[in-house]
Write a protein that holds these residues in place. Structure first.
Motif, PDB file in Angstrom:
ATOM      1  N   MET A  35       0.826  -1.205   0.000  1.00 31.78           N
ATOM      2  CA  MET A  35       0.000   0.000   0.000  1.00 31.78           C
ATOM      3  C   MET A  35       0.862   1.259   0.000  1.00 31.78           C
ATOM      4  N   ALA A  36       2.020   1.206   0.687  1.00 35.00           N
ATOM      5  CA  ALA A  36       2.876   2.389   0.758  1.00 35.00           C
ATOM      6  C   ALA A  36       3.512   2.738  -0.588  1.00 35.00           C
ATOM      7  N   PRO A  37       4.221   1.809  -1.254  1.00 32.70           N
ATOM      8  CA  PRO A  37       4.791   2.162  -2.557  1.00 32.70           C
ATOM      9  C   PRO A  37       3.741   2.461  -3.627  1.00 32.70           C
ATOM     10  N   MET A  38       2.561   1.874  -3.478  1.00 28.31           N
ATOM     11  CA  MET A  38       1.490   2.185  -4.441  1.00 28.31           C
ATOM     12  C   MET A  38       0.700   3.412  -4.014  1.00 28.31           C
ATOM     13  N   MET A 235       3.389   5.711  10.964  1.00 25.95           N
ATOM     14  CA  MET A 235       3.316   7.138  10.668  1.00 25.95           C
ATOM     15  C   MET A 235       4.085   7.485   9.405  1.00 25.95           C
ATOM     16  N   MET A 236       5.251   6.870   9.218  1.00 23.17           N
ATOM     17  CA  MET A 236       6.106   7.233   8.092  1.00 23.17           C
ATOM     18  C   MET A 236       5.818   6.420   6.832  1.00 23.17           C
ATOM     19  N   MET A 237       5.555   5.135   7.006  1.00 25.07           N
ATOM     20  CA  MET A 237       5.490   4.223   5.868  1.00 25.07           C
ATOM     21  C   MET A 237       4.402   4.554   4.843  1.00 25.07           C
ATOM     22  N   PRO A 238       3.153   4.844   5.248  1.00 26.27           N
ATOM     23  CA  PRO A 238       2.116   5.056   4.229  1.00 26.27           C
ATOM     24  C   PRO A 238       2.448   6.153   3.223  1.00 26.27           C
ATOM     25  N   PHE A 239       3.216   7.135   3.648  1.00 23.50           N
ATOM     26  CA  PHE A 239       3.499   8.278   2.766  1.00 23.50           C
ATOM     27  C   PHE A 239       4.930   8.271   2.249  1.00 23.50           C
ATOM     28  N   SER A 240       5.620   7.113   2.391  1.00 23.88           N
ATOM     29  CA  SER A 240       7.024   7.047   1.993  1.00 23.88           C
ATOM     30  C   SER A 240       7.216   7.227   0.494  1.00 23.88           C
ATOM     31  N   SER A 241       6.371   6.588  -0.319  1.00 24.35           N
ATOM     32  CA  SER A 241       6.533   6.719  -1.771  1.00 24.35           C
ATOM     33  C   SER A 241       6.148   8.116  -2.247  1.00 24.35           C
ATOM     34  N   ALA A 242       5.091   8.685  -1.677  1.00 25.71           N
ATOM     35  CA  ALA A 242       4.681  10.039  -2.062  1.00 25.71           C
ATOM     36  C   ALA A 242       5.763  11.048  -1.688  1.00 25.71           C
ATOM     37  N   PHE A 243       6.411  10.852  -0.540  1.00 25.41           N
ATOM     38  CA  PHE A 243       7.504  11.744  -0.124  1.00 25.41           C
ATOM     39  C   PHE A 243       8.694  11.593  -1.065  1.00 25.41           C
ATOM     40  N   ALA A 244       9.027  10.340  -1.411  1.00 20.49           N
ATOM     41  CA  ALA A 244      10.170  10.098  -2.289  1.00 20.49           C
ATOM     42  C   ALA A 244       9.947  10.709  -3.674  1.00 20.49           C
ATOM     43  N   ILE A 245       8.738  10.588  -4.190  1.00 17.66           N
ATOM     44  CA  ILE A 245       8.453  11.081  -5.542  1.00 17.66           C
ATOM     45  C   ILE A 245       8.286  12.592  -5.569  1.00 17.66           C
ATOM     46  N   ASN A 246       7.496  13.121  -4.660  1.00 12.17           N
ATOM     47  CA  ASN A 246       7.136  14.531  -4.720  1.00 12.17           C
ATOM     48  C   ASN A 246       8.120  15.466  -4.016  1.00 12.17           C
ATOM     49  N   ASN A 247       8.849  14.970  -3.021  1.00 10.83           N
ATOM     50  CA  ASN A 247       9.797  15.818  -2.291  1.00 10.83           C
ATOM     51  C   ASN A 247      11.245  15.559  -2.702  1.00 10.83           C
ATOM     52  N   LEU A 248      11.616  14.261  -2.816  1.00  4.67           N
ATOM     53  CA  LEU A 248      12.992  13.917  -3.144  1.00  4.67           C
ATOM     54  C   LEU A 248      13.215  13.822  -4.653  1.00  4.67           C
ATOM     55  N   THR A 251      11.726   9.194  -9.421  1.00  5.16           N
ATOM     56  CA  THR A 251      10.690   8.923 -10.419  1.00  5.16           C
ATOM     57  C   THR A 251       9.981   7.608 -10.115  1.00  5.16           C
ATOM     58  N   GLU A 252       8.809   7.409 -10.729  1.00  7.41           N
ATOM     59  CA  GLU A 252       8.062   6.174 -10.529  1.00  7.41           C
ATOM     60  C   GLU A 252       8.838   4.957 -11.040  1.00  7.41           C
ATOM     61  N   HIS A 253       9.658   5.150 -12.039  1.00  6.12           N
ATOM     62  CA  HIS A 253      10.456   4.041 -12.573  1.00  6.12           C
ATOM     63  C   HIS A 253      11.619   3.688 -11.644  1.00  6.12           C
ATOM     64  N   GLN A 254      12.092   4.664 -10.861  1.00  5.68           N
ATOM     65  CA  GLN A 254      13.180   4.421  -9.915  1.00  5.68           C
ATOM     66  C   GLN A 254      12.678   3.824  -8.601  1.00  5.68           C
ATOM     67  N   LEU A 255      11.391   3.982  -8.329  1.00  4.42           N
ATOM     68  CA  LEU A 255      10.836   3.562  -7.041  1.00  4.42           C
ATOM     69  C   LEU A 255      11.015   2.069  -6.772  1.00  4.42           C
ATOM     70  N   PRO A 256      10.741   1.167  -7.747  1.00  4.45           N
ATOM     71  CA  PRO A 256      10.965  -0.258  -7.470  1.00  4.45           C
ATOM     72  C   PRO A 256      12.412  -0.565  -7.076  1.00  4.45           C
ATOM     73  N   MET A 257      13.376   0.086  -7.729  1.00  8.19           N
ATOM     74  CA  MET A 257      14.782  -0.133  -7.398  1.00  8.19           C
ATOM     75  C   MET A 257      15.079   0.332  -5.971  1.00  8.19           C
ATOM     76  N   LEU A 258      14.471   1.434  -5.566  1.00  6.61           N
ATOM     77  CA  LEU A 258      14.671   1.952  -4.213  1.00  6.61           C
ATOM     78  C   LEU A 258      14.208   0.942  -3.170  1.00  6.61           C
ATOM     79  N   PHE A 259      13.015   0.378  -3.379  1.00  9.24           N
ATOM     80  CA  PHE A 259      12.500  -0.598  -2.430  1.00  9.24           C
ATOM     81  C   PHE A 259      13.278  -1.912  -2.502  1.00  9.24           C
ATOM     82  N   MET A 260      13.759  -2.263  -3.693  1.00  8.31           N
ATOM     83  CA  MET A 260      14.513  -3.500  -3.842  1.00  8.31           C
ATOM     84  C   MET A 260      15.833  -3.426  -3.071  1.00  8.31           C
ATOM     85  N   VAL A 261      16.521  -2.299  -3.163  1.00  6.49           N
ATOM     86  CA  VAL A 261      17.793  -2.138  -2.442  1.00  6.49           C
ATOM     87  C   VAL A 261      17.565  -2.216  -0.941  1.00  6.49           C
ATOM     88  N   SER A 262      16.502  -1.579  -0.460  1.00  5.65           N
ATOM     89  CA  SER A 262      16.183  -1.645   0.969  1.00  5.65           C
ATOM     90  C   SER A 262      15.863  -3.075   1.382  1.00  5.65           C
TER      91      SER A 262
END
Length: 421
Positions: A35-38, A235-248, A251-262
């Motif tokens: 739910m968080a990355p999506m 508190m942090m997890m639900p908005f982690s992808s929105a923060f990464a995309i909109n603040n940091l 891109t949406e294409h980079q997001l899977p790689m970010l979660f994969m490395v973690s």
């Protein structure tokens, strides 16, 4: 003090159980974690405001909490294998309903159904671990079982994001349900019945058993510690992808790689932390990890536009801190109840954890603001400060849990009792 004796070797059947429980955790954690990355996809496709998305996440948590309380009184009165299979089957059905949802309201209803069944599985898993494995083995075992958390990020979340991007977010839930059906077959065919705790049951109603479990002072210490541990993640997890995309500006294409490395970091760290947790004082390990996590959270939540590699570094550091708290904290808490009360204790514990997490997600949704889809999230740093405050408090509460466990061990050494599995 915790003894440093060498843990007993694991039998072949114990290894099979670890694999089954780890795979079970993989699907349950993935169902919630995805739910968080999506989040950014869901918020844009369903035109959701932050508070609405926070409620969508919390719907699972609140229903899971209610389910935990309702089943707590009965949790020690059934074969744990049958109990696990029943709730896991319901979880699979709820996940299928998520995949069939076509709007926000149907998604909320589906998440409630999934939470009613999925929210209890973690507590049943912990009860099974405590029944089959000694305290000296549990840190190592929890390290492997909780690898489902990392595996969900390495394999599940990237695949889920790919499916969500290519064919719609609903297909991700269908994938999880299909995998869950295969694991249910393993539970049915490879796991032995777990009924030893039934020989220790007292007469009385399920409600009286629940009441005795909740009123125990020793249990309440464990309940409070576990509830606070869930606050930061929820508190942090639900908005982690929105923060990464909109603040940091990831891109949406980079997001899977970010979660994969973690996730890879979690897979590497979990077994190491599990072994370390069985060799050193669990409270000291938990405290050191908490300080580590607080520093990383303070820096991360105040970042602005950041290169992908540096965001990956921070996510790995954060994952190490989270895992290094989760393993010793869970192992200590699992040692609080006696065998006859484990099912009820774990159910109430999971219930309070989910409810506390659900409140946290809703609260975070009220704090965070976004002017329009695609604009930066505001006040995410406030969430970080709150997480740090609760982390400080959790250190004190886990210290109290460690004292309870030590006193219990000293009493068991002084008074001959029936050995636990």
């Amino acid at each position: 003090m915790q003894t440093n004796q060498k843990p007993a070797a694991l039998s072949g059947y114990q290894k099979v159980v670890i694999f089954i429980l780890a795979m079970t955790q993989f699907t349950v954690v993935l169902d919630f974690m995805v739910m968080a990355p999506m989040g950014d996809i869901l918020m844009k496709s369903l035109s959701l405001r932050p508070e609405q998305f926070g409620l969508a996440v919390s719907a699972y948590a609140f229903s899971a909490g209610a389910s935990g309380l309702l089943t707590a009184g009965f949790a020690d009165r059934f074969d744990r294998k049958k109990l696990l299979l029943f709730f896991y089957t319901g979880f699979i059905a709820g996940t299928v309903f998520c995949g069939l949802a076509v709007n926000y309201h149907l998604l909320i209803a589906a998440r409630i159904i999934t939470g009613l069944f999925g929210g209890v599985i973690g507590s049943i898993t912990l009860a099974i671990v405590a029944d089959i494995f000694s305290l000296e083995q549990r840190g190592r075992v929890m390290g492997f079982v909780q690898m489902g958390f990392g595996a969900s990020q390495v394999l599940g979340i990237p695949i889920g994001l790919y499916l969500a991007t290519a064919w719609g977010w609903q297909t991700t839930f269908i994938m999880i349900a299909g995998l869950g059906a295969l694991i249910a077959v393993l539970i049915l065919t490879r796991m032995r019945p777990l009924t030893e705790h039934l020989l220790l049951q007292r007469s009385g109603s399920a409600f009286s058993h629940l009441l005795q479990t909740v009123l125990s002072k020793r249990h309440r210490v464990g309940f409070t510690a576990t509830a606070l541990l869930s606050v930061g993640g929820f508190m942090m997890m639900p908005f982690s992808s929105a923060f990464a995309i909109n603040n940091l500006h990831i891109t949406e294409h980079q997001l899977p790689m970010l979660f994969m490395v973690s996730g890879v970091a979690a897979l590497v760290v979990m077994p190491l932390i599990g072994k370390l947790s069985d060799q050193v004082d669990k409270f000291l390990l938990f405290s050191a990890a908490s300080v580590w996590l607080m520093i990383v959270v303070l820096v991360y939540t105040n970042l602005s536009v950041t290169p992908l590699w540096l965001v990956m570094v921070f996510n790995v550091l954060m994952m190490v801190g989270i895992m290094s708290r989760m393993v010793p904290g869970t192992a200590l808490t699992s040692a609080v109840p006696e065998m006859k009360d484990r099912g009820a204790f774990m159910s109430v514990n999971a219930s309070l954890q989910q409810v506390a997490g659900g409140i946290s997600a809703v609260f975070a949704g009220l704090i965070i603001r976004q002017e329009h889809p695609g604009s930066p999230l505001q006040h995410y740093d406030w969430v970080g400060y709150i997480v740090v405050a609760f982390s400080l408090l959790s250190i004190y509460l886990i210290y109290r849990v460690s004292r309870v466990v030590r006193q219990k061990s000293e009493l068991a050494a002084a008074v001959p009792v029936m050995p636990e599995a």
